[in-house]
Every structure is written in C-alpha cells, then in structure tokens.
Design a protein around this motif. Structure first.
Motif, PDB file in Angstrom:
ATOM      1  N   ALA A  75       0.815  -1.215   0.000  1.00 50.68           N
ATOM      2  CA  ALA A  75       0.000   0.000   0.000  1.00 50.68           C
ATOM      3  C   ALA A  75       0.849   1.265   0.000  1.00 50.68           C
ATOM      4  O   ALA A  75       0.483   2.264  -0.624  1.00 50.68           O
ATOM      5  CB  ALA A  75      -0.925  -0.001   1.216  1.00 50.68           C
TER       6      ALA A  75
ATOM      7  N   ALA B  34       1.070   5.018   8.259  1.00 51.82           N
ATOM      8  CA  ALA B  34       0.363   3.735   8.340  1.00 51.82           C
ATOM      9  C   ALA B  34       0.149   3.413   9.814  1.00 51.82           C
ATOM     10  O   ALA B  34       0.754   4.026  10.702  1.00 51.82           O
ATOM     11  CB  ALA B  34       1.169   2.627   7.666  1.00 51.82           C
TER      12      ALA B  34
ATOM     13  N   GLY C 112      -5.741   8.720   3.253  1.00 54.66           N
ATOM     14  CA  GLY C 112      -5.369   7.614   2.371  1.00 54.66           C
ATOM     15  C   GLY C 112      -4.386   6.639   2.971  1.00 54.66           C
ATOM     16  O   GLY C 112      -4.065   5.614   2.345  1.00 54.66           O
ATOM     17  N   ALA C 113      -3.909   6.895   4.190  1.00 51.08           N
ATOM     18  CA  ALA C 113      -2.937   6.000   4.819  1.00 51.08           C
ATOM     19  C   ALA C 113      -3.581   4.661   5.171  1.00 51.08           C
ATOM     20  O   ALA C 113      -4.743   4.600   5.567  1.00 51.08           O
ATOM     21  CB  ALA C 113      -2.365   6.642   6.080  1.00 51.08           C
ATOM     22  N   PRO C 114      -2.826   3.557   5.059  1.00 47.71           N
ATOM     23  CA  PRO C 114      -3.397   2.236   5.332  1.00 47.71           C
ATOM     24  C   PRO C 114      -3.361   1.876   6.816  1.00 47.71           C
ATOM     25  O   PRO C 114      -2.435   2.240   7.550  1.00 47.71           O
ATOM     26  CB  PRO C 114      -2.491   1.295   4.541  1.00 47.71           C
ATOM     27  CG  PRO C 114      -1.160   1.989   4.533  1.00 47.71           C
ATOM     28  CD  PRO C 114      -1.463   3.457   4.477  1.00 47.71           C
TER      29      PRO C 114
ATOM     30  N   PHE D 192     -12.706   5.089   7.951  1.00 46.68           N
ATOM     31  CA  PHE D 192     -11.922   4.327   6.987  1.00 46.68           C
ATOM     32  C   PHE D 192     -12.784   3.881   5.816  1.00 46.68           C
ATOM     33  O   PHE D 192     -14.005   3.750   5.923  1.00 46.68           O
ATOM     34  CB  PHE D 192     -11.283   3.109   7.657  1.00 46.68           C
ATOM     35  CG  PHE D 192     -10.208   3.472   8.638  1.00 46.68           C
ATOM     36  CD1 PHE D 192      -8.890   3.601   8.219  1.00 46.68           C
ATOM     37  CD2 PHE D 192     -10.517   3.705   9.971  1.00 46.68           C
ATOM     38  CE1 PHE D 192      -7.899   3.954   9.109  1.00 46.68           C
ATOM     39  CE2 PHE D 192      -9.527   4.057  10.879  1.00 46.68           C
ATOM     40  CZ  PHE D 192      -8.212   4.188  10.447  1.00 46.68           C
ATOM     41  N   GLU D 193     -12.125   3.618   4.707  1.00 47.80           N
ATOM     42  CA  GLU D 193     -12.795   3.083   3.527  1.00 47.80           C
ATOM     43  C   GLU D 193     -13.065   1.588   3.706  1.00 47.80           C
ATOM     44  O   GLU D 193     -12.651   0.986   4.693  1.00 47.80           O
ATOM     45  CB  GLU D 193     -11.933   3.346   2.288  1.00 47.80           C
ATOM     46  CG  GLU D 193     -11.723   4.819   1.998  1.00 47.80           C
ATOM     47  CD  GLU D 193     -10.772   5.066   0.846  1.00 47.80           C
ATOM     48  OE1 GLU D 193     -10.193   4.083   0.317  1.00 47.80           O
ATOM     49  OE2 GLU D 193     -10.598   6.248   0.474  1.00 47.80           O
TER      50      GLU D 193
ATOM     51  N   ARG E 152      -7.996   1.901   4.138  1.00 48.94           N
ATOM     52  CA  ARG E 152      -7.347   3.205   4.080  1.00 48.94           C
ATOM     53  C   ARG E 152      -8.192   4.261   4.795  1.00 48.94           C
ATOM     54  O   ARG E 152      -9.431   4.185   4.783  1.00 48.94           O
ATOM     55  CB  ARG E 152      -7.119   3.633   2.626  1.00 48.94           C
ATOM     56  CG  ARG E 152      -6.066   2.802   1.897  1.00 48.94           C
ATOM     57  CD  ARG E 152      -5.805   3.360   0.529  1.00 48.94           C
ATOM     58  NE  ARG E 152      -4.863   2.552  -0.225  1.00 48.94           N
ATOM     59  CZ  ARG E 152      -3.536   2.742  -0.212  1.00 48.94           C
ATOM     60  NH1 ARG E 152      -3.010   3.709   0.544  1.00 48.94           N
ATOM     61  NH2 ARG E 152      -2.732   1.980  -0.936  1.00 48.94           N
ATOM     62  N   ARG E 153      -7.493   5.206   5.389  1.00 43.82           N
ATOM     63  CA  ARG E 153      -8.201   6.324   5.997  1.00 43.82           C
ATOM     64  C   ARG E 153      -8.969   7.087   4.921  1.00 43.82           C
ATOM     65  O   ARG E 153      -8.435   7.404   3.865  1.00 43.82           O
ATOM     66  CB  ARG E 153      -7.228   7.273   6.688  1.00 43.82           C
ATOM     67  CG  ARG E 153      -7.965   8.428   7.371  1.00 43.82           C
ATOM     68  CD  ARG E 153      -7.073   9.581   7.730  1.00 43.82           C
ATOM     69  NE  ARG E 153      -7.866  10.789   7.812  1.00 43.82           N
ATOM     70  CZ  ARG E 153      -7.397  11.990   8.117  1.00 43.82           C
ATOM     71  NH1 ARG E 153      -6.111  12.147   8.347  1.00 43.82           N
ATOM     72  NH2 ARG E 153      -8.194  13.035   8.164  1.00 43.82           N
TER      73      ARG E 153
END
Length: 237
Positions: free
Chosen positions: A44, A121, A151-153, A216-217, A234-235
């Motif tokens: 990621a 992350a 977008g961070a995992p 989160f997604e 991902r955030r």
C-alpha cells in the motif's frame, strides 16, 4: 496487543509472562499473519519507502514491530499500549532485537498522542475484540484515523463472529489447545474464558461497519484463521 485502560487490566504481570507462547497457540498462523501484515502495508505504501508506523496495542512481544522492522529497514515505529506489564515485555523484545532506536514506546492509549495526521500507516492487531461494546471499538478507530494521513493504510486484525454462534470453530479452537498438550480441564477453562472474556464484532460486515464509522474506507481481508481475520483499509478523505 492490548487495548483501553479498562480492558488492559486483564493483561497483568502473570498474563504478560505467558502471552508469547499462548498467543501462538490461540492463533494458528500467528507469524504468517504478522508477515503478511507487513507485506500488505509495503504494497500500500510502495516498496522501500520511508514511513512512520503507529502500532496501537503493541504490548506483549511487540511482534508487529519486530516482524515489520526486519522486512522494512526504512520504517520507524511509535508503539502504544496502556498495560505496563505488557509494555515492559515489548520493550525487552525491542531491545533484544536492536529495534529500540527505531521505536518510540508510549505508555497509554492512542488518544494520548498528539492529534495530527503525522503517520503514514498504522496497525491494530489483537485489540478490537477485547474492547466491550461497539462505541469503544469505534472510538479507537477514530483515534487512529485522526493521526493518519489521508489515504494511509491501517492493518486491523482480531477475532470476529460471536464465539457461541460457531460451535464447530469453537470446538476446533479447543482441539488446537489439546493438540498442543492442554488437558481436558485446561481446554474447558480456556473455552469458558474466551466465551466470557471478549466481545468480538459479530460478522465481517460488522468489522466493515466499524471501520466506516471510524473514518476508513471499505476493508480488504487478506488473512483468516478460525475466528481470526485480518484486513487492510485506508483512511477516508
């Protein structure tokens, strides 16, 4: 791998002492799950890049850090845990592995960290099912999300499904302990303890809902072992 202060009380000195062996029996594939978690984060983030990784509930052997650090030399870690005995064990394993210089160890919870999106992350492994009720679960996920870049995992791993709803899985879990040398009384004691001592999300959809509510997604599951699952999400934003 411990959780909020109330939940952390059960991770006392006696439990910390047996934790490393017990966790490997309770979770078939313990090492593989941690290795795959590091692989998923690397996929990621991008190969070989520098990253700051938040490890929430890092007590015990700090296996998240020890495994990922060996595979990714450019990552640095902030390890957070509210249980003093479990955090002491984590510190010892980090020092033995020469990783104390790459790891900031913070007694307390994620909420005690500055609220800024500084991390690339995060991991939350073996924690969520120890938190009673959905609101406590949402709260720790929100606390993590607030400290991640957009977008961070996040790697989320832990038990899901109501234990009593899956009698065959529960029986298999008991058989694993028996096969590792536990007698009948010990197996029954452990089975009773898991039924009374944890509150896992009751389905994979419940995990996805908690992650959505936490910021989160939609998650992707990459590992499963009896009641245990591991996901990457991902955030949002």
């Amino acid at each position: 791998m411990t959780a909020a202060p109330e939940s952390a009380q059960k991770f006392d000195a006696s439990r910390a002492g047996e934790y490393e062996r017990q966790s490997r029996i309770a979770l078939a594939g313990y090492e593989a799950c941690h290795e795959l978690a590091a692989c998923m984060l690397a996929a990621a983030l991008g190969p070989g890049r520098e990253a700051r990784v938040l490890v929430a509930g890092a007590g015990g052997g700090a296996r998240e850090v020890v495994t990922a650090a060996a595979l990714e030399p450019n990552w640095r870690f902030t390890a957070v845990d509210p249980s003093a005995p479990m955090l002491a064990l984590a510190r010892a394993r980090l020092e033995e592995s020469g990783l104390d210089a790459r790891t900031e160890v913070v007694p307390g919870t994620v909420a005690d960290l500055p609220e800024a999106d500084d991390f690339d992350a995060a991991t939350l492994i073996g924690v969520l099912h120890h938190l009673p009720g959905d609101e406590a679960k949402r709260a720790i996920l929100r606390d993590i999300a607030r400290r991640l870049r957009p977008g961070a995992p996040l790697i989320l791993a832990g038990n899901h499904q109501a234990y009593a709803s899956q009698p065959l899985l529960l029986a298999a879990w008991g058989e694993r302990w028996r096969q590792q040398g536990a007698g009948p009384d010990e197996v029954e004691a452990k089975r009773a303890k898991i039924l009374q001592g944890a509150d896992p999300p009751h389905s994979e959809q419940a995990v996805a809902d908690l992650l959505r509510d936490g910021g989160f997604e939609a998650p992707l599951r990459f590992f499963s072992s009896l009641f245990w699952g591991a996901w990457i999400a991902r955030r949002a934003g």
